[in-house]
Scaffold this active site. Structure first.
Site, short mmCIF file in Angstrom:
data_model
loop_
_atom_site.label_atom_id
_atom_site.label_comp_id
_atom_site.label_asym_id
_atom_site.label_seq_id
_atom_site.Cartn_x
_atom_site.Cartn_y
_atom_site.Cartn_z
N THR B 11 0.78 -0.99 -0.03
CA THR B 11 -0.13 0.05 0.12
C THR B 11 0.76 1.20 0.03
O THR B 11 0.17 2.34 -0.14
CB THR B 11 -0.89 0.06 1.18
OG1 THR B 11 -0.03 -0.18 2.45
CG2 THR B 11 -2.03 -1.08 1.17
N ARG B 38 -3.94 -3.03 9.15
CA ARG B 38 -4.69 -1.69 9.00
C ARG B 38 -5.12 -1.73 7.62
O ARG B 38 -6.08 -1.13 7.27
CB ARG B 38 -3.72 -0.58 9.23
CG ARG B 38 -4.36 0.58 9.79
CD ARG B 38 -3.56 1.80 9.96
NE ARG B 38 -2.35 1.77 8.91
CZ ARG B 38 -1.18 1.89 8.96
NH1 ARG B 38 -0.60 2.05 10.19
NH2 ARG B 38 -0.37 2.06 8.06
N SER B 39 -4.36 -2.29 6.67
CA SER B 39 -4.73 -2.28 5.04
C SER B 39 -5.54 -3.31 4.84
O SER B 39 -5.91 -3.59 3.81
CB SER B 39 -3.58 -1.91 4.34
OG SER B 39 -2.88 -0.78 4.78
N ARG B 94 21.33 -4.48 2.59
CA ARG B 94 22.31 -4.00 1.46
C ARG B 94 23.61 -4.14 1.56
O ARG B 94 24.24 -4.47 0.26
CB ARG B 94 21.81 -2.47 1.21
CG ARG B 94 20.68 -2.21 0.57
CD ARG B 94 20.58 -0.55 0.17
NE ARG B 94 19.03 -0.25 -0.02
CZ ARG B 94 18.51 0.92 0.20
NH1 ARG B 94 19.21 1.86 0.98
NH2 ARG B 94 17.26 1.08 -0.14
N CYS B 123 17.60 4.80 -3.73
CA CYS B 123 16.98 5.57 -4.69
C CYS B 123 18.28 6.56 -5.54
O CYS B 123 18.35 6.42 -6.69
CB CYS B 123 15.76 6.29 -4.35
SG CYS B 123 15.72 7.30 -2.82
N SER B 153 8.41 12.55 -2.12
CA SER B 153 7.87 11.32 -2.46
C SER B 153 8.81 10.36 -2.17
O SER B 153 8.33 9.09 -1.85
CB SER B 153 7.37 10.99 -3.48
OG SER B 153 8.14 11.08 -4.82
N GLY B 154 10.19 10.65 -2.08
CA GLY B 154 11.20 9.90 -1.37
C GLY B 154 10.91 9.51 0.12
O GLY B 154 11.38 8.51 0.78
N LYS B 203 25.30 6.69 2.09
CA LYS B 203 24.90 5.41 1.14
C LYS B 203 25.58 5.25 -0.21
O LYS B 203 25.76 4.27 -0.85
CB LYS B 203 23.28 5.26 1.01
CG LYS B 203 22.73 5.00 2.15
CD LYS B 203 21.15 5.03 1.84
CE LYS B 203 20.42 4.95 3.41
NZ LYS B 203 18.81 5.31 3.48
N HIS B 232 13.96 12.59 -8.21
CA HIS B 232 15.48 13.21 -7.58
C HIS B 232 16.22 13.72 -8.88
O HIS B 232 16.36 13.31 -9.90
CB HIS B 232 16.10 12.05 -6.88
CG HIS B 232 15.49 11.56 -5.71
ND1 HIS B 232 14.37 12.32 -5.04
CD2 HIS B 232 15.81 10.51 -4.75
CE1 HIS B 232 13.90 11.43 -4.16
NE2 HIS B 232 14.90 10.26 -3.88
#
Lengths: 329, 329
Positions: B11, B38-39, B94, B123, B153-154, B203, B232
């Site tokens: 979601t 919740r979803s 990672r 990202c 939105s990151g 990163k 970005h």
């Protein structure tokens, strides 16, 4: 006897801010507002705007110039003829050998060398140099790698209108920028040369060398327009002659003129353009040693400054204050 | 027999984009959407979201992970127990030596080394490395100086809501960021260490070394949140082993996988985040030789990429495609 100060280009964003700065600083001068015929009769803060003509400069002692280059070049001979001393915010005369280029915190002594014109540097250059001057004295700066993130008001009132209108309607006209700036970034400020470097990107090296009296200064600059109303931000890497020390850097910056140190990232203290908006000081923070330079001579930082105030109007009015102080002596 | 692919965290912004990518690419798989209690029962594109429980992974072949680190660490043992192969977008695994970190355009061969988990890089790292990989092969990259300008939105759907709400009302709540992001920039993404470097800023070097199999890679990074909804942008300086050549750089980039060359500044062609929004390719432009490096080994560029697509969902689904192709052989 009271001196008369004319603001040429009084209806623009910088011109209006110059008037505000004169008032805030309670400067005891007579003020005359000059602009194009279109703005004649407009009233700003109780002053009636006059049309800028060859006769405008009669009886004027000082001019604060806030016009585009072409308009400035038109009226500058008139102002010189009338014996005015001009503090000019355009880029038309900045690199002229006969014209001092001044940031008062850095090279106020150059003001005395003027022959009627003193140039105000580019906004991003002023902000970067105020942020870095104490570090240059401490560590020596030989090269800067800079990414500027410049507010829309750097393009004047049209720039502000574009952002505000496009936020409401993405199809609103683009008057100041070639593309939509709302929710976008545009990596172009000024025209590009054949090397792919924009006029704005050349300014920091060219003007920085003159202000710092350092012909060896190297600046790699990338200028990006961002959807911020006011205040430019700059991500700066400084390659120095000596090994850098973060605590020493913070120490010299906390005592630097025109600078506020905002550097406590653990507590979310760092410079942001919203915080420097309508401030005269440049905020500096995110100071850290660059671990990718094995010699330890490189420092990273982030700074913000109101480009209409310190980046333009305040800097010009500070120069005017120095000029007035000289005549009083 | 059709494989079953579960999306864990279906979601969220990345999870929803993963589902879209599976559909766009007409992948012949059964899909199962998993999320928190919740979803449960929510319908996305005709699929009913199931609660993620220890039993969720029974009968699942592949998992696309789009959860925060703590949640991922909770369900990963369950997925391993059930014999799933997981492509995970969190940062939890990672840098684990047993987990390949993959950008398919760069190191697809590493996928085969997996022991059940393949990690999707950060990202900004994906976007920068896709932009620079062909240049690394051509000139050798030893050091990068990067300023990222990262979309709201990151920080997920909350980040988008913050910007949209604050644009309408500057007193709207701050849920994703510590300060107002509308008309502002925030030079913080992630927590800071004692050196003043944020997690996000570490990163690109840490992940870049692993993806490029180059333990000597050096990256100085400054991460800035900007009021852009999606995509970005990154201002990048590349210090190379060999002398760089702009025409050669453009040539190799125009043939690079996942890259679109947008480099004709005189005609106002350069990458912008609005243009890469909802695109899988990374746009690269503003390519120029850094004149401040007397050895001629340094290149400057600007790139943009949709961090929810190529920076997250698309990259993960590309890895999944490689995994599916391997089982078919």
């Amino acid at each position: 006897m009271k001196k008369t100060v004319a603001i040429a280009g009084a209806t623009g964003a910088v011109g209006q801010q110059m008037l505000e700065c004169l008032k805030e600083r309670n400067m005891d001068v007579d003020v005359k507002l000059l602009a194009s015929a279109r703005s004649k009769g407009k009233v700003i803060d109780g002053y009636v705007v006059e049309e800028l003509t060859p006769e405008s400069f009669q009886g004027v002692d000082y001019v604060l110039g806030a016009c585009e280059n072409d308009v400035t070049k038109m009226w500058m001979p008139w102002a010189m003829e009338a014996g005015c001393v001009v503090v000019d915010n355009s880029s038309a005369y900045r690199l002229d050998d006969n014209v001092p280029l001044v940031v008062p915190e850095i090279n106020a002594d150059d003001i005395a060398k003027n022959n009627g014109i003193i140039a105000n540097p580019n906004c991003s250059t002023i902000i970067a140099l105020v942020a870095c001057d104490a570090l240059k004295k401490e560590f020596g700066i030989r090269r800067m790698v800079v990414t500027t993130m410049q507010a829309v008001s750097g393009a004047g009132v049209k720039g502000i209108a574009d952002l505000e209108n496009q936020i409401k309607d993405e199809n609103a006209p683009k008057t100041a920028f070639p593309y939509q700036i709302a929710y976008n970034l545009i990596p172009q400020i000024g025209d590009f040369d054949e090397l792919g470097i924009s006029k704005e990107e050349w300014k920091m090296q060219n003007e920085g060398r003159k202000i710092w009296h350092d012909d060896d200064l190297l600046v790699n600059c990338t200028c990006v327009r961002v959807p911020v109303l006011r205040s430019h931000s700059e991500s700066i890497l400084l390659e120095c002659d000596k090994e850098v020390d973060v605590e020493k850097a913070k120490d010299v910056l906390s005592n630097a003129l025109g600078v506020q140190l905002k550097d406590d990232p653990q507590n979310k203290v760092y410079p942001m353009p919203l915080d420097t908006t309508n401030q005269d000081d440049v905020f500096v923070g995110r100071i850290r040693k660059d671990l990718t330079d094995p010699t330890g001579k490189t420092l990273s930082l982030f700074c913000c400054g109101d480009q209409i105030r310190k980046g333009a109007a305040t800097n010009a009015v500070q120069i005017l204050e120095k000029l007035l102080a000289q005549t009083e002596q």
